[in-house]
Design an enzyme around this catalytic site. Structure first.
Site, PDB file in Angstrom:
ATOM      1  N   LYS A 179       2.536  -2.852   6.429  1.00  0.00           N
ATOM      2  CA  LYS A 179       3.187  -2.646   5.031  1.00  0.00           C
ATOM      3  C   LYS A 179       4.019  -2.475   4.632  1.00  0.00           C
ATOM      4  O   LYS A 179       5.656  -3.268   4.287  1.00  0.00           O
ATOM      5  CB  LYS A 179       2.065  -1.590   4.189  1.00  0.00           C
ATOM      6  CG  LYS A 179       0.763  -2.459   4.573  1.00  0.00           C
ATOM      7  CD  LYS A 179       0.778  -3.284   3.348  1.00  0.00           C
ATOM      8  CE  LYS A 179      -1.188  -4.217   3.581  1.00  0.00           C
ATOM      9  NZ  LYS A 179      -1.578  -5.407   2.579  1.00  0.00           N
ATOM     10  N   SER A 228       1.262  -1.493  -0.103  1.00  0.00           N
ATOM     11  CA  SER A 228      -0.175   0.005  -0.186  1.00  0.00           C
ATOM     12  C   SER A 228       1.136   1.054  -0.166  1.00  0.00           C
ATOM     13  O   SER A 228       1.928   1.009   0.298  1.00  0.00           O
ATOM     14  CB  SER A 228      -1.001   0.177   1.509  1.00  0.00           C
ATOM     15  OG  SER A 228      -1.645   1.012   1.357  1.00  0.00           O
ATOM     16  N   TYR A 285      -1.538   0.131  10.779  1.00  0.00           N
ATOM     17  CA  TYR A 285      -1.615  -0.696   8.322  1.00  0.00           C
ATOM     18  C   TYR A 285      -0.180  -0.376   8.300  1.00  0.00           C
ATOM     19  O   TYR A 285       0.128  -0.581   7.606  1.00  0.00           O
ATOM     20  CB  TYR A 285      -3.109   0.126   8.439  1.00  0.00           C
ATOM     21  CG  TYR A 285      -3.469  -0.612   7.100  1.00  0.00           C
ATOM     22  CD1 TYR A 285      -3.358  -1.913   6.785  1.00  0.00           C
ATOM     23  CD2 TYR A 285      -2.715   0.802   5.950  1.00  0.00           C
ATOM     24  CE1 TYR A 285      -3.788  -2.400   5.806  1.00  0.00           C
ATOM     25  CE2 TYR A 285      -3.103   0.311   4.273  1.00  0.00           C
ATOM     26  CZ  TYR A 285      -3.432  -1.025   3.831  1.00  0.00           C
ATOM     27  OH  TYR A 285      -3.701  -1.385   3.033  1.00  0.00           O
TER      28      TYR A 285
HETATM   29  N1  LIG Z   1      -9.182  -1.596  -1.098  1.00  0.00           N
HETATM   30  C1  LIG Z   1      -7.884  -0.742  -1.269  1.00  0.00           C
HETATM   31  O1  LIG Z   1      -7.658   0.256  -1.746  1.00  0.00           O
HETATM   32  C2  LIG Z   1      -6.382  -1.387  -0.974  1.00  0.00           C
HETATM   33  C3  LIG Z   1      -5.053  -0.034  -0.817  1.00  0.00           C
HETATM   34  C4  LIG Z   1      -4.086  -0.159  -0.886  1.00  0.00           C
HETATM   35  C5  LIG Z   1      -3.615  -1.527  -0.393  1.00  0.00           C
HETATM   36  N2  LIG Z   1      -4.776  -2.362  -0.558  1.00  0.00           N
HETATM   37  C6  LIG Z   1      -4.577  -3.808   0.075  1.00  0.00           C
HETATM   38  O2  LIG Z   1      -4.891  -4.478  -1.005  1.00  0.00           O
HETATM   39  C7  LIG Z   1      -4.689  -5.963  -1.079  1.00  0.00           C
HETATM   40  C8  LIG Z   1      -6.766  -6.506  -0.952  1.00  0.00           C
HETATM   41  O3  LIG Z   1      -7.196  -6.036   0.019  1.00  0.00           O
HETATM   42  P1  LIG Z   1      -9.097  -5.608  -0.577  1.00  0.00           P
HETATM   43  O4  LIG Z   1      -9.396  -3.780  -0.506  1.00  0.00           O
HETATM   44  O5  LIG Z   1      -9.770  -6.677  -1.158  1.00  0.00           O
HETATM   45  O6  LIG Z   1      -9.332  -5.900   0.536  1.00  0.00           O
HETATM   46  P2  LIG Z   1     -11.016  -7.000   1.328  1.00  0.00           P
HETATM   47  O7  LIG Z   1     -12.162  -6.422   0.757  1.00  0.00           O
HETATM   48  O8  LIG Z   1     -10.638  -6.735   3.304  1.00  0.00           O
HETATM   49  O9  LIG Z   1     -10.839  -8.158   1.131  1.00  0.00           O
HETATM   50  C9  LIG Z   1      -9.347  -8.906   1.785  1.00  0.00           C
HETATM   51  C10 LIG Z   1      -9.173 -10.394   1.958  1.00  0.00           C
HETATM   52  O10 LIG Z   1      -7.883 -10.603   2.529  1.00  0.00           O
HETATM   53  C11 LIG Z   1      -9.023 -11.960   3.638  1.00  0.00           C
HETATM   54  N3  LIG Z   1      -8.278 -12.138   4.584  1.00  0.00           N
HETATM   55  C12 LIG Z   1      -8.156 -11.412   5.888  1.00  0.00           C
HETATM   56  N4  LIG Z   1      -7.959 -11.819   6.869  1.00  0.00           N
HETATM   57  C13 LIG Z   1      -6.780 -12.954   6.469  1.00  0.00           C
HETATM   58  C14 LIG Z   1      -6.567 -13.430   7.113  1.00  0.00           C
HETATM   59  N5  LIG Z   1      -5.473 -13.914   8.243  1.00  0.00           N
HETATM   60  N6  LIG Z   1      -6.120 -15.365   6.352  1.00  0.00           N
HETATM   61  C15 LIG Z   1      -7.253 -15.039   5.289  1.00  0.00           C
HETATM   62  N7  LIG Z   1      -7.507 -14.329   4.685  1.00  0.00           N
HETATM   63  C16 LIG Z   1      -7.220 -13.004   5.253  1.00  0.00           C
HETATM   64  C17 LIG Z   1     -10.523 -11.565   3.269  1.00  0.00           C
HETATM   65  O11 LIG Z   1     -10.650 -12.753   3.900  1.00  0.00           O
HETATM   66  P3  LIG Z   1     -12.123 -13.022   4.685  1.00  0.00           P
HETATM   67  O12 LIG Z   1     -13.229 -11.869   3.525  1.00  0.00           O
HETATM   68  O13 LIG Z   1     -12.847 -14.534   4.652  1.00  0.00           O
HETATM   69  O14 LIG Z   1     -12.225 -12.386   5.392  1.00  0.00           O
HETATM   70  C18 LIG Z   1     -10.482 -11.291   1.914  1.00  0.00           C
HETATM   71  O15 LIG Z   1     -10.739 -12.015   1.254  1.00  0.00           O
HETATM   72  C19 LIG Z   1      -5.324  -5.901   1.393  1.00  0.00           C
HETATM   73  O16 LIG Z   1      -3.643  -6.251   0.969  1.00  0.00           O
HETATM   74  C20 LIG Z   1      -5.064  -4.104   1.230  1.00  0.00           C
HETATM   75  O17 LIG Z   1      -4.132  -4.495   2.101  1.00  0.00           O
HETATM   76  C21 LIG Z   1      -6.292  -2.504  -0.196  1.00  0.00           C
END
Ligand SMILES: NC(=O)c1ccc[n+]([C@@H]2O[C@H](COP(=O)([O-])OP(=O)(O)OC[C@H]3O[C@@H](n4cnc5c(N)ncnc54)[C@H](OP(=O)(O)O)[C@@H]3O)[C@@H](O)[C@H]2O)c1
Length: 185
Positions: free
Chosen positions: A111, A91, A107
Site C-alpha cells: 500500500k 490503507s 500488505y
Molecule cells: N476492509 C477493510 O477493512 C479495508 C481497510 C483498509 C483498506 N482496504 C482496501 O479497500 C479495498 C477493498 O477492500 P475490501 O475490504 O472490499 O476487500 P475484499 O472484500 O477482499 O474484496 C476485494 C475485491 O478485490 C478483488 N480482487 C482481488 N484481486 C484481484 C485481481 N487480481 N484482479 C481483480 N480483482 C481482484 C476481489 O475480486 P474477487 O471477489 O473476484 O476475488 C474482490 O472483489 C482494498 O484495496 C483493500 O486493501 C480495506
C-alpha cells in the site's frame, strides 16, 4: 489487475460503451490469508521467519502495480472525461509514519508502494486535468475486514463517493481518509 490481456479486454469493453470516463476507482486489493488472496495462513506468512518472495510479489502485483497499470490502461478515456478523477483504495497500514506493529509486512509495504506509484501518476496526469487521490476506507465489514470491523462498507463507500464528487485540483496527489481527513504518509 495483474494480466495485460485482461486489462486490455476490460478497456475494449468499456470503450465500446462510452467515449469518456469521469471516475475510475481502483478498489481491488488482497490481504494474505483472506478470501481471494491465494495466500493461506495469515498469521504465519506475515511473520519474520515465514516471509516468502512469491507471496510478496503476488501482493505487490495486485495492490501496488495493479492500480498503476489499470489507470495507465484507461488513460485515453480519462483524458476525454469531464474533471476526471482517479480514486485508489489505500490503507492506514500503508502509512510509514503510523507503522508501529511487526505485522502485515507485504500488505503494508504494497500500500505504501501504491501510494508512491499513484502520487507519481497524479503529478503527471494532473497536467491533463485528472485529479488522483489515495483513500484509506477505514476498517470495513467486508470479506477482507471481517464481521468484527467497525464500519459498514456502505458508510465508507458513501463517504468516498461524497469526497470524490467534491474534489478540487489542489487535492491532486493527496492521501485522505474516507471522511476526507489527511493521512500521514
Ligand atoms: N476492509 C477493510 O477493512 C479495508 C481497510 C483498509 C483498506 N482496504 C482496501 O479497500 C479495498 C477493498 O477492500 P475490501 O475490504 O472490499 O476487500 P475484499 O472484500 O477482499 O474484496 C476485494 C475485491 O478485490 C478483488 N480482487 C482481488 N484481486 C484481484 C485481481 N487480481 N484482479 C481483480 N480483482 C481482484 C476481489 O475480486 P474477487 O471477489 O473476484 O476475488 C474482490 O472483489 C482494498 O484495496 C483493500 O486493501 C480495506
Amino acid at each position: 489487475m495483474t494480466r495485460a490481456e485482461s486489462l486490455a479486454a476490460a478497456y475494449e469493453q468499456v470503450a465500446a460503451a462510452t467515449d469518456h470516463l469521469d471516475i475510475l476507482i481502483n478498489n481491488a486489493g488482497i490481504l494474505p490469508g483472506h478470501p481471494g488472496s491465494g495466500i493461506e495462513d495469515t498469521q504465519e506468512t506475515q511473520k519474520l521467519g515465514q516471509l516468502r518472495y512469491d507471496d510478496a510479489m503476488q501482493v505487490f502485483g495486485t495492490n501496488a502495480v495493479g492500480p498503476l497499470l489499470v489507470t495507465q490502461q484507461f488513460l485515453p478515456l480519462l483524458k476525454a472525461g469531464h474533471k476526471s478523477r482517479v480514486v485508489s483504495l489505500s490503507s492506514g497500514l500503508g502509512s510509514l509514519e503510523l507503522k508501529a506493529s511487526g505485522s502485515h509486512y507485504h500488505y503494508s509495504a504494497s500500500k505504501a508502494a501504491m501510494n508512491m506509484y499513484m502520487r507519481t501518476l497524479a503529478a503527471e496526469a494532473g497536467h491533463y486535468g485528472i485529479i488522483s487521490i489515495m483513500v484509506d476506507p477505514g476498517w470495513m465489514r467486508t470479506d477482507m475486514g471481517g464481521t468484527g470491523a467497525a464500519l459498514p462498507a456502505a458508510d465508507s463507500a458513501r463517504g468516498i463517493i461524497r469526497l470524490t464528487d467534491q474534489l478540487h485540483a489542489e487535492e491532486n496527489g493527496s492521501f485522505v481518509t474516507w471522511q476526507g481527513k489527511p493521512v500521514a504518509w
